[in-house]
Design a protein around this motif. Structure first.
Motif, PDB file in Angstrom:
ATOM      1  N   PRO A  67       0.830  -1.217   0.000  1.00  0.00           N
ATOM      2  CA  PRO A  67       0.000   0.000   0.000  1.00  0.00           C
ATOM      3  C   PRO A  67       0.860   1.262   0.000  1.00  0.00           C
ATOM      4  N   THR A  68       0.669   2.107  -1.006  1.00  0.00           N
ATOM      5  CA  THR A  68       1.508   3.297  -1.142  1.00  0.00           C
ATOM      6  C   THR A  68       0.698   4.571  -0.985  1.00  0.00           C
ATOM      7  N   TRP A  69       1.459   5.625  -0.704  1.00  0.00           N
ATOM      8  CA  TRP A  69       0.939   6.986  -0.595  1.00  0.00           C
ATOM      9  C   TRP A  69      -0.145   7.093   0.484  1.00  0.00           C
ATOM     10  N   ILE A  70       0.261   6.670   1.671  1.00  0.00           N
ATOM     11  CA  ILE A  70      -0.609   6.815   2.837  1.00  0.00           C
ATOM     12  C   ILE A  70      -0.481   8.236   3.377  1.00  0.00           C
ATOM     13  N   THR A  71      -1.386   8.622   4.265  1.00  0.00           N
ATOM     14  CA  THR A  71      -1.297   9.945   4.895  1.00  0.00           C
ATOM     15  C   THR A  71      -0.098   9.977   5.836  1.00  0.00           C
ATOM     16  N   ILE A  72       0.755  10.980   5.626  1.00  0.00           N
ATOM     17  CA  ILE A  72       1.974  11.106   6.426  1.00  0.00           C
ATOM     18  C   ILE A  72       1.827  12.185   7.490  1.00  0.00           C
ATOM     19  N   SER A  73       1.295  13.332   7.079  1.00  0.00           N
ATOM     20  CA  SER A  73       1.170  14.457   8.008  1.00  0.00           C
ATOM     21  C   SER A  73       0.027  15.352   7.559  1.00  0.00           C
ATOM     22  N   GLY A  74      -0.924  15.626   8.451  1.00  0.00           N
ATOM     23  CA  GLY A  74      -2.048  16.470   8.078  1.00  0.00           C
ATOM     24  C   GLY A  74      -2.809  15.878   6.907  1.00  0.00           C
ATOM     25  N   THR A  75      -2.891  16.654   5.814  1.00  0.00           N
ATOM     26  CA  THR A  75      -3.558  16.155   4.604  1.00  0.00           C
ATOM     27  C   THR A  75      -2.556  15.631   3.584  1.00  0.00           C
ATOM     28  N   CYS A  76      -1.277  15.578   3.941  1.00  0.00           N
ATOM     29  CA  CYS A  76      -0.223  15.199   2.992  1.00  0.00           C
ATOM     30  C   CYS A  76      -0.029  13.693   2.936  1.00  0.00           C
ATOM     31  N   ASN A  77      -0.161  13.121   1.737  1.00  0.00           N
ATOM     32  CA  ASN A  77       0.209  11.718   1.580  1.00  0.00           C
ATOM     33  C   ASN A  77       1.709  11.630   1.288  1.00  0.00           C
ATOM     34  N   THR A  78       2.205  10.427   1.149  1.00  0.00           N
ATOM     35  CA  THR A  78       3.653  10.242   1.021  1.00  0.00           C
ATOM     36  C   THR A  78       4.217  10.961  -0.193  1.00  0.00           C
ATOM     37  N   ARG A  79       3.537  10.860  -1.330  1.00  0.00           N
ATOM     38  CA  ARG A  79       4.032  11.527  -2.536  1.00  0.00           C
ATOM     39  C   ARG A  79       4.136  13.039  -2.329  1.00  0.00           C
ATOM     40  N   GLU A  80       3.067  13.636  -1.804  1.00  0.00           N
ATOM     41  CA  GLU A  80       3.088  15.081  -1.624  1.00  0.00           C
ATOM     42  C   GLU A  80       4.118  15.497  -0.577  1.00  0.00           C
ATOM     43  N   TRP A  81       4.304  14.684   0.433  1.00  0.00           N
ATOM     44  CA  TRP A  81       5.298  14.971   1.478  1.00  0.00           C
ATOM     45  C   TRP A  81       6.699  14.999   0.876  1.00  0.00           C
ATOM     46  N   ILE A  82       7.004  14.017   0.014  1.00  0.00           N
ATOM     47  CA  ILE A  82       8.323  13.973  -0.619  1.00  0.00           C
ATOM     48  C   ILE A  82       8.483  15.123  -1.620  1.00  0.00           C
ATOM     49  N   LEU A  83       7.423  15.463  -2.352  1.00  0.00           N
ATOM     50  CA  LEU A  83       7.502  16.601  -3.271  1.00  0.00           C
ATOM     51  C   LEU A  83       7.838  17.884  -2.519  1.00  0.00           C
ATOM     52  N   LYS A  84       7.241  18.068  -1.340  1.00  0.00           N
ATOM     53  CA  LYS A  84       7.551  19.249  -0.535  1.00  0.00           C
ATOM     54  C   LYS A  84       8.976  19.181   0.003  1.00  0.00           C
ATOM     55  N   ARG A  85       9.394  18.013   0.437  1.00  0.00           N
ATOM     56  CA  ARG A  85      10.744  17.863   0.982  1.00  0.00           C
ATOM     57  C   ARG A  85      11.814  18.121  -0.066  1.00  0.00           C
ATOM     58  N   ASP A  86      11.616  17.579  -1.236  1.00  0.00           N
ATOM     59  CA  ASP A  86      12.667  17.610  -2.254  1.00  0.00           C
ATOM     60  C   ASP A  86      12.598  18.820  -3.176  1.00  0.00           C
ATOM     61  N   GLY A  87      11.507  19.567  -3.140  1.00  0.00           N
ATOM     62  CA  GLY A  87      11.359  20.695  -4.054  1.00  0.00           C
ATOM     63  C   GLY A  87      11.828  22.008  -3.464  1.00  0.00           C
ATOM     64  N   SER A  88      11.858  23.021  -4.307  1.00  0.00           N
ATOM     65  CA  SER A  88      12.161  24.389  -3.892  1.00  0.00           C
ATOM     66  C   SER A  88      10.948  25.261  -4.165  1.00  0.00           C
ATOM     67  N   ASN A  89      10.625  26.112  -3.189  1.00  0.00           N
ATOM     68  CA  ASN A  89       9.492  27.052  -3.328  1.00  0.00           C
ATOM     69  C   ASN A  89       8.203  26.331  -3.723  1.00  0.00           C
ATOM     70  N   VAL A  90       7.935  25.206  -3.094  1.00  0.00           N
ATOM     71  CA  VAL A  90       6.750  24.408  -3.427  1.00  0.00           C
ATOM     72  C   VAL A  90       5.504  25.049  -2.825  1.00  0.00           C
ATOM     73  N   VAL A  91       4.510  25.256  -3.665  1.00  0.00           N
ATOM     74  CA  VAL A  91       3.219  25.796  -3.240  1.00  0.00           C
ATOM     75  C   VAL A  91       2.182  24.679  -3.354  1.00  0.00           C
ATOM     76  N   THR A  92       1.422  24.457  -2.279  1.00  0.00           N
ATOM     77  CA  THR A  92       0.415  23.398  -2.276  1.00  0.00           C
ATOM     78  C   THR A  92      -0.970  23.983  -2.029  1.00  0.00           C
ATOM     79  N   ASP A  93      -1.992  23.220  -2.398  1.00  0.00           N
ATOM     80  CA  ASP A  93      -3.352  23.651  -2.099  1.00  0.00           C
ATOM     81  C   ASP A  93      -3.769  23.120  -0.730  1.00  0.00           C
TER      82      ASP A  93
END
Length: 214
Positions: A67-93
């Motif tokens: 099972p992938t892309w579970i909720t990691i923090s708040g509304t963030c699943n694993t994919r979105e969490w890594i995108l925020k971690r690895d990106g620069s100036n990441v804006v999310t909804d």
């Protein structure tokens, strides 16, 4: 033109050049994505020597068993969490879905400005883990492996490079950017060691050769 105005013009041009250079530095991606730092080459060599060598067996594998892309923090699943971690100036909804930012892929040195151009790679692929012992795990443990943000196992990279990698181990695939190969194999060994996964003989030989050059 009077010397005073010439000097003033040169000063303004120099200041503008400096501002442009500073803006470029601010916009440029970091030198590498934020993968948790893997163990040293010497530690990786030690870990590798302790891994069981066994023939791989993919019987019964299905990606849904991890099972992938579970909720990691708040509304963030694993994919979105890594995108925020690895990106620069990441804006999310409000759902933590990345809307903009920049992502530097250390596998190939490319920078992307759309999250749709970025995959989250499992350094040790799920099928490879299955082949190497995860077939005997519980679903809960496979879920932990597939969403591990603590070990150097998940990384935002160029999508087509990740797709070219597929399920391959380092005997047949390492990042095309040679400067990242040492980091990659150190991370690979650390993950396999932590999860007590086996290696096949070709995989071990390749890892030994790469680690010898680290």
């Amino acid at each position: 033109m009077p010397k005073f105005y010439a000097r003033r013009r040169l000063g303004i041009l120099a200041a503008l050049t400096g501002l442009i250079a500073s803006a470029a530095l601010l916009d440029s991606p970091s030198a590498s994505a934020a993968l948790p730092t893997p163990v040293s080459a010497s530690t990786a060599r030690s870990y590798l020597s302790q891994l069981t060598v066994a023939t791989e067996n993919r019987t019964g594998y299905d990606r849904s068993l991890f099972p992938t892309w579970i909720t990691i923090s708040g509304t963030c699943n694993t994919r979105e969490w890594i995108l925020k971690r690895d990106g620069s100036n990441v804006v999310t909804d409000s759902s933590c879905v990345a809307q903009s930012g920049s992502w530097y892929s250390p596998y190939d040195g490319a920078t992307w400005y759309s999250p749709s151009d970025v995959d989250i790679d499992h350094l040790v692929p799920l099928a490879e883990a299955w082949d190497s012992g995860a077939s005997k795990w519980t679903t809960a443990k496979r879920q932990d492996f597939a969403n591990d943000v603590t070990r150097p196992q998940l990384l935002a990279v160029t999508d087509n490079v990740n797709q070219a990698k597929g399920d391959q181990d380092p005997a047949t695939w390492v990042p095309p950017r040679s400067a990242y190969v040492c980091t990659y194999v150190r991370a690979w060994v650390q993950v396999k060691y932590y999860y007590n996964l086996s290696v096949d003989s070709a995989e071990k030989n390749a890892l030994q050769n790469y680690l010898a050059a680290c």
